[in-house]
Design a protein around this motif. Structure first.
Motif, PDB file in Angstrom:
ATOM      1  N   GLU A   1      31.745 -10.030 -36.742  1.00  0.00           N
ATOM      2  CA  GLU A   1      30.347  -9.691 -37.052  1.00  0.00           C
ATOM      3  C   GLU A   1      29.774  -8.632 -36.118  1.00  0.00           C
ATOM      4  N   LEU A   2      30.495  -8.386 -35.023  1.00  0.00           N
ATOM      5  CA  LEU A   2      29.953  -7.484 -33.995  1.00  0.00           C
ATOM      6  C   LEU A   2      29.628  -6.072 -34.530  1.00  0.00           C
ATOM      7  N   PRO A   3      30.545  -5.410 -35.252  1.00  0.00           N
ATOM      8  CA  PRO A   3      30.211  -4.052 -35.693  1.00  0.00           C
ATOM      9  C   PRO A   3      28.926  -3.995 -36.527  1.00  0.00           C
ATOM     10  N   GLY A   4      28.737  -4.961 -37.381  1.00  0.00           N
ATOM     11  CA  GLY A   4      27.543  -4.966 -38.241  1.00  0.00           C
ATOM     12  C   GLY A   4      26.261  -5.041 -37.428  1.00  0.00           C
ATOM     13  N   SER A   5      26.228  -5.952 -36.464  1.00  0.00           N
ATOM     14  CA  SER A   5      24.957  -6.090 -35.747  1.00  0.00           C
ATOM     15  C   SER A   5      24.768  -4.976 -34.723  1.00  0.00           C
ATOM     16  N   VAL A   6      25.860  -4.521 -34.139  1.00  0.00           N
ATOM     17  CA  VAL A   6      25.756  -3.411 -33.188  1.00  0.00           C
ATOM     18  C   VAL A   6      25.302  -2.134 -33.916  1.00  0.00           C
ATOM     19  N   ASP A   7      25.770  -1.977 -35.124  1.00  0.00           N
ATOM     20  CA  ASP A   7      25.388  -0.822 -35.936  1.00  0.00           C
ATOM     21  C   ASP A   7      23.863  -0.776 -36.099  1.00  0.00           C
ATOM     22  N   GLN A   8      23.303  -1.917 -36.410  1.00  0.00           N
ATOM     23  CA  GLN A   8      21.853  -2.011 -36.593  1.00  0.00           C
ATOM     24  C   GLN A   8      21.131  -1.657 -35.288  1.00  0.00           C
ATOM     25  N   HIS A   9      21.674  -2.101 -34.178  1.00  0.00           N
ATOM     26  CA  HIS A   9      21.029  -1.801 -32.882  1.00  0.00           C
ATOM     27  C   HIS A   9      21.097  -0.312 -32.555  1.00  0.00           C
ATOM     28  N   TYR A  10      22.228   0.320 -32.865  1.00  0.00           N
ATOM     29  CA  TYR A  10      22.303   1.770 -32.631  1.00  0.00           C
ATOM     30  C   TYR A  10      21.236   2.455 -33.485  1.00  0.00           C
ATOM     31  N   GLU A  11      21.158   2.032 -34.697  1.00  0.00           N
ATOM     32  CA  GLU A  11      20.213   2.683 -35.608  1.00  0.00           C
ATOM     33  C   GLU A  11      18.771   2.529 -35.124  1.00  0.00           C
ATOM     34  N   ASN A  12      18.492   1.412 -34.492  1.00  0.00           N
ATOM     35  CA  ASN A  12      17.137   1.156 -33.986  1.00  0.00           C
ATOM     36  C   ASN A  12      16.923   1.690 -32.570  1.00  0.00           C
ATOM     37  N   PHE A  13      17.891   2.405 -32.046  1.00  0.00           N
ATOM     38  CA  PHE A  13      17.818   2.899 -30.664  1.00  0.00           C
ATOM     39  C   PHE A  13      17.700   1.752 -29.656  1.00  0.00           C
ATOM     40  N   HIS A  14      18.160   0.574 -30.029  1.00  0.00           N
ATOM     41  CA  HIS A  14      18.170  -0.562 -29.100  1.00  0.00           C
ATOM     42  C   HIS A  14      19.544  -0.618 -28.439  1.00  0.00           C
ATOM     43  N   ILE A  15      19.802   0.384 -27.621  1.00  0.00           N
ATOM     44  CA  ILE A  15      21.160   0.472 -27.066  1.00  0.00           C
ATOM     45  C   ILE A  15      21.398  -0.707 -26.108  1.00  0.00           C
ATOM     46  N   TYR A  16      20.331  -1.148 -25.453  1.00  0.00           N
ATOM     47  CA  TYR A  16      20.515  -2.294 -24.542  1.00  0.00           C
ATOM     48  C   TYR A  16      21.026  -3.511 -25.309  1.00  0.00           C
ATOM     49  N   LYS A  17      20.647  -3.635 -26.578  1.00  0.00           N
ATOM     50  CA  LYS A  17      21.141  -4.767 -27.379  1.00  0.00           C
ATOM     51  C   LYS A  17      22.604  -4.568 -27.771  1.00  0.00           C
ATOM     52  N   VAL A  18      22.974  -3.307 -28.019  1.00  0.00           N
ATOM     53  CA  VAL A  18      24.394  -3.017 -28.280  1.00  0.00           C
ATOM     54  C   VAL A  18      25.209  -3.543 -27.101  1.00  0.00           C
ATOM     55  N   LEU A  19      24.727  -3.228 -25.910  1.00  0.00           N
ATOM     56  CA  LEU A  19      25.485  -3.570 -24.711  1.00  0.00           C
ATOM     57  C   LEU A  19      25.455  -5.071 -24.445  1.00  0.00           C
ATOM     58  N   GLU A  20      24.284  -5.666 -24.625  1.00  0.00           N
ATOM     59  CA  GLU A  20      24.184  -7.105 -24.386  1.00  0.00           C
ATOM     60  C   GLU A  20      25.110  -7.872 -25.326  1.00  0.00           C
ATOM     61  N   GLU A  21      25.069  -7.505 -26.600  1.00  0.00           N
ATOM     62  CA  GLU A  21      25.855  -8.264 -27.571  1.00  0.00           C
ATOM     63  C   GLU A  21      27.353  -8.069 -27.375  1.00  0.00           C
ATOM     64  N   THR A  22      27.733  -6.840 -27.077  1.00  0.00           N
ATOM     65  CA  THR A  22      29.158  -6.587 -26.877  1.00  0.00           C
ATOM     66  C   THR A  22      29.650  -7.319 -25.625  1.00  0.00           C
ATOM     67  N   MET A  23      28.824  -7.281 -24.584  1.00  0.00           N
ATOM     68  CA  MET A  23      29.228  -7.970 -23.351  1.00  0.00           C
ATOM     69  C   MET A  23      29.342  -9.475 -23.573  1.00  0.00           C
ATOM     70  N   LEU A  24      28.469 -10.021 -24.404  1.00  0.00           N
ATOM     71  CA  LEU A  24      28.547 -11.457 -24.700  1.00  0.00           C
ATOM     72  C   LEU A  24      29.854 -11.795 -25.388  1.00  0.00           C
TER      73      LEU A  24
END
Ligand SMILES: Nc1ncnc2c1ncn2[C@@H]1O[C@H](COP(=O)(O)OP(=O)(O)OP(=O)(O)O)[C@@H](O)[C@H]1O
Length: 587
Positions: free
Chosen positions: A459-482
């Motif tokens: 599920e990671l690519p799907g949710s990270v994709d949404q975060h990139y699109e929203n410029f929420h890069i900190y969420k990309v990083l938080e979720e991937t690190m989790l």
């Protein structure tokens, strides 16, 4: 059908015809969809736009770059890289330097240099910084270039011939530091700390203003309030995030005054002269904003890229980008930008990091300490669009040690330890021991938690994709690190180093390592936009070929579907070095 604006519907329809590799460009995505050029908000041209344009501000060269400048560039670069990863081609990502105006003229004078020589030197610092920090711009524009002068002159003539520019007299406050005209109600009394003299300052920025009376050319900004409101209200991302959209809405509701768009040339010779009137110089902001058109080839060849999809700017220049610029464009018969993405500031001890205050962090020095990708990681993990962030070296060390050296580096070390992986190959996954569904086979060794890890990974690519699109890069990083943390927990749970040398145990060790390496592979692909160099090293170490690093490669986790991965058995990369060296606390 939901009540979508026309452009979005058109984008949705167009997407049906796009190649599979660009399938992401479809549906209601606001940012990346090439859409037919539309006649909206005063745009009178009708050609097709099909290429993406993302920009940083062009940076004022009155002094060398600091960390705040780098942040704007890294943020835009990351989003641009994300799009490229997903297959968007032919895009423009531009940055550059803003080189005209009184402040530059004064700065050059104080250094005893000719203005152009001064600009050449400072502009080169920005170029060097971007090259050292992996900012992959496709164009670097300088406002002193002849292609830019041509674009500005053409643009001016368009405004003039459309009747939006008239000769008048400007009487009012001007801030040289902000290169901005300041309305009466935005000025307050203050005292100059150095001299003790009473002065007037701009309320918004605190910079000193001076009374100015000049024969100028004026732009009919006051006519554009309703059109600007329509632009803002008909496009939820016109100004993003909503905090800044509300701010801009407030400015528009207050009402707009006509804007002086030239200065007397005898007071400001360092700039582009007004066409057909050599006694006047074009206002530095009008000059600077046109850079976004220059990089598209305006006036001859801009249709493939205009309107801009995304201007990334600091909140200090939101008014110029979200009020003046769209109004200028509408007046020139062009569409306004699709989105002005506005970010907050980096602070030093609660004060905006700024050249004028001198409280800046030197990005060249920090790249040396933390590496370019380390610094990018920190800026994007702690940079949030809506809120200012305090910079401290202690925080950088803590974050990088925990996430890069510890979490990712630790997992990689475990997977590559010769004691566990003596053949140094990508290990096979046993579908008997870890079948697609929990509990279907008697020799299933995987637990409920292990299945959760695979689900998270899928599920990671799907949710990270949404975060990139929203410029929420900190969420990309938080979720991937989790997710990487989950994989570390998984390895720890099964303790492969405690297993015996029996064929069955070896098969299980391989399976555990396979899942851990899949987590690193997927995470590495998804984090390439943030840390291009470090993730490239990680992927090479895992034996992932250059051709296997696209977004769609991260979307496939073969073992979770019971399919054998093509890289199983492949020899791992030869680089045995530490991925990210742990940093010393006291730097
Ligand atoms: N402290 C900061 N935090 C984040 N971004 C910044 C910061 N300072 C500058 N920037 C970025 O650089 C752009 C232009 O900034 P500018 O060149 O005016 O820098 P500055 O240091 O604020 O200069 P000055 O002190 O002369 O006003 C901003 O809009 C923003 O994109």
């Amino acid at each position: 059908m939901p009540n979508l604006p026309m452009g979005i519907i058109q984008r949705g329809l167009r997407s049906v015809f796009l190649a599979k590799s660009t399938r992401f460009l479809c549906e209601t995505r606001w940012l990346v969809c090439p859409s037919p050029y539309r006649r909206v908000h005063g745009g009178r041209e009708s050609q097709q736009k099909d290429k993406f344009l993302i920009t940083t501000p062009i940076f004022y060269v009155n002094s060398v770059p600091h960390l705040g400048h780098l942040y704007s560039a890294v943020l835009a670069d990351t989003v641009h890289r994300w799009q490229q990863l997903k297959g968007a081609g032919g895009s423009i990502f531009s940055t550059g330097t803003d080189e005209h105006g009184l402040k530059i003229q004064q700065a050059a004078l104080s250094h005893g240099k000719d203005p152009l020589q001064f600009c050449d030197e400072v502009s080169q610092h920005f170029r060097n910084l971007f090259s050292k920090s992996h900012v992959g711009h496709t164009d670097f524009i300088r406002t002193t270039e002849s292609r830019h002068r041509k674009a500005v002159e053409h643009f001016w003539r368009k405004l003039h011939s459309a009747g939006y520019i008239y000769q008048g007299k400007y009487e009012g406050w001007y801030s040289t530091s902000d290169e901005a005209f300041v309305p009466d109600n935005k000025v307050m009394d203050s005292v100059d700390k150095a001299t003790g003299k009473n002065i007037k300052v701009a309320i918004e920025t605190g910079s000193q203003v001076e009374w100015m009376e000049e024969e100028n050319y004026m732009f009919r900004l006051s006519e554009f309030g309703p059109r600007l409101l329509k632009w803002l209200d008909s496009n939820p991302r016109a100004v993003y995030p909503s905090k800044y959209r509300s701010l801009v809405r407030g400015w528009l509701e207050e009402g707009l005054e006509d804007l002086s768009v030239s200065r007397q040339r005898d007071r400001l010779p360092w700039g582009i002269p007004v066409p057909d009137d050599s006694t006047q110089t074009i206002y530095v902001w009008l000059d600077a904003l046109v850079n976004y058109l220059t990089v598209c080839g305006y006036p001859d060849n801009h249709h493939a890229h205009w309107p801009a999809d995304c201007h990334v700017v600091g909140k200090d220049i939101a008014r110029f980008h979200a009020v003046y610029w769209p109004a200028f464009l509408m007046a020139a018969g062009l569409d306004p930008p699709r989105s002005v993405v506005t970010h907050s500031h980096w602070l030093m001890e609660s004060q905006k990091m700024s050249k004028s205050k001198g409280n800046v962090v030197d990005p060249f020095d920090r790249i040396q300490r933390y590496s370019a990708d380390g610094l990018r990681y920190f800026l994007l993990k702690h940079g949030v669009l809506e809120t200012d962030g305090d910079y401290s070296d202690e925080k950088v060390v803590k974050v990088l040690n925990a996430d890069l050296a510890g979490n990712i580096g630790g997992l990689l070390n475990r997977c590559l330890a010769t004691s566990l992986n003596p053949t140094q190959t990508f290990p096979a996954f046993s579908a008997d021991m870890f079948p697609v569904h929990l509990g279907r086979k008697s020799n299933n060794l995987a637990t409920k938690e292990d299945y959760k890890l695979l689900k998270t990974l899928q599920e990671l690519p799907g949710s990270v994709d949404q975060h990139y699109e929203n410029f929420h890069i900190y969420k990309v990083l938080e979720e991937t690190m989790l997710c990487v943390k989950q994989a570390n927990g998984f390895v720890h749970r099964h303790k492969p180093w405690k297993l015996s040398d029996s064929p069955q145990d070896r098969e299980w060790v391989g399976t555990v390592l396979h899942v851990a390496m899949e987590t690193l592979r997927v995470s590495g692909i998804l984090l390439q936009p943030v840390m291009p160099d470090l993730m490239s090293r990680l992927l090479s170490r895992l034996g992932v070929e250059e051709t296997e690093r696209s977004w769609s490669d991260a979307e496939k986790v073969p073992c979770a579907e019971g399919i054998e991965a093509p890289y199983v058995g492949r020899t791992l990369g030869v680089d045995r070095g530490v991925l990210f060296q742990r940093l010393q606390k006291k730097n």
